[in-house]
Design a protein around this motif. Structure first.
Motif: not given
Length: 246
Positions: A38, A40-41, A46, A167
């Protein structure tokens, strides 16, 4: 959106004359050893992902004037000297649709698959025409139909980039979002690169219709490798981008 598996089943059932069992759901296949993570954005990433996901959710609707005009525009870009006699006509088979009504093929790819084709036609008209008319290389007697292959490429990219996830869960998907943040047309541009690369692989492999699945796998793997290369800061830096412009 219709699932990838449902769509591929429809394509196989409806186009046995051209691909038959040669087409399987490449877009749904993933390597067993690929670890899901995963990433993060940023807020910008996003926002760009949500905007692209909104495009993915739009189904092609033959009653929507904008969709009708896009389809007419695609025909005009493909065959500028040939008048289109209607949105439902045998003429569409000349572009590689399964029947006289392209909307039946867009059920799987949605409106974005039409947008991808139109972007290709408008931004790289020479390469578009080369693929449409199969003007390059020593061709098989059993060629892939241009338009339906294009819908499959849209699906392949959606799955490769994991675009329907909240995501990205792969490094390839996370890398693509960096390009998307800098260029809101990055998905459409990557589509053009992928289509040209697919045709290049088709010729290199001396493929026929039963080899379509293998060609799509090779195309996907090559794109993944190029996206993860060092010193790639924009899609125009990809080695396969040169295929579009040479």
């Amino acid at each position: 959106m219709i699932s990838c598996i449902d769509f591929c089943a429809e394509v196989v059932a409806g186009s046995a004359a051209w691909l038959g069992r040669g087409l399987s759901c490449v877009c749904a296949q993933s390597r067993e050893d690929e670890s899901r993570q995963s990433f993060d954005l940023t807020l910008a990433q996003e926002g760009c992902l949500l905007k692209l996901q909104h495009r993915l959710d739009i189904a092609y609707d033959s009653s929507v004037p904008e969709h009708q005009e896009s389809l007419r525009a695609l025909w005009k870009a493909a065959f500028p000297e040939e008048e289109l006699h209607g949105l439902i006509t045998e003429q569409w088979k000349e572009m590689g649709w399964q029947g006289k009504d392209p909307s039946t093929d867009f059920r799987g790819g949605g409106y974005i698959s039409l947008e991808n084709l139109l972007y290709f036609a408008r931004n790289f008209p020479e390469s578009f025409q080369d693929l449409l008319r199969k003007q390059e290389g020593d061709r098989s007697m059993w060629e892939y139909p241009f338009a339906v292959a294009g819908v499959n490429i849209t699906f392949m990219l959606i799955q490769m980039l994991d675009l329907e996830a909240v995501k990205p869960r792969t490094l390839v998907g996370a890398t693509f979002l960096k390009f998307l943040t800098d260029n809101e047309s990055a998905f459409d541009l990557l589509y053009c690169i992928a289509f040209k690369l697919m045709d290049h692989q088709w010729l290199a492999m001396r493929a026929s219709y039963m080899d379509f699945n293998a060609v799509m796998k090779a195309t996907r793997h090559q794109l993944e490798r190029e996206l993860l290369e060092e010193n790639i800061t924009r899609l125009e830096d990809l080695p396969s981008y040169k295929l579009l412009t040479r």
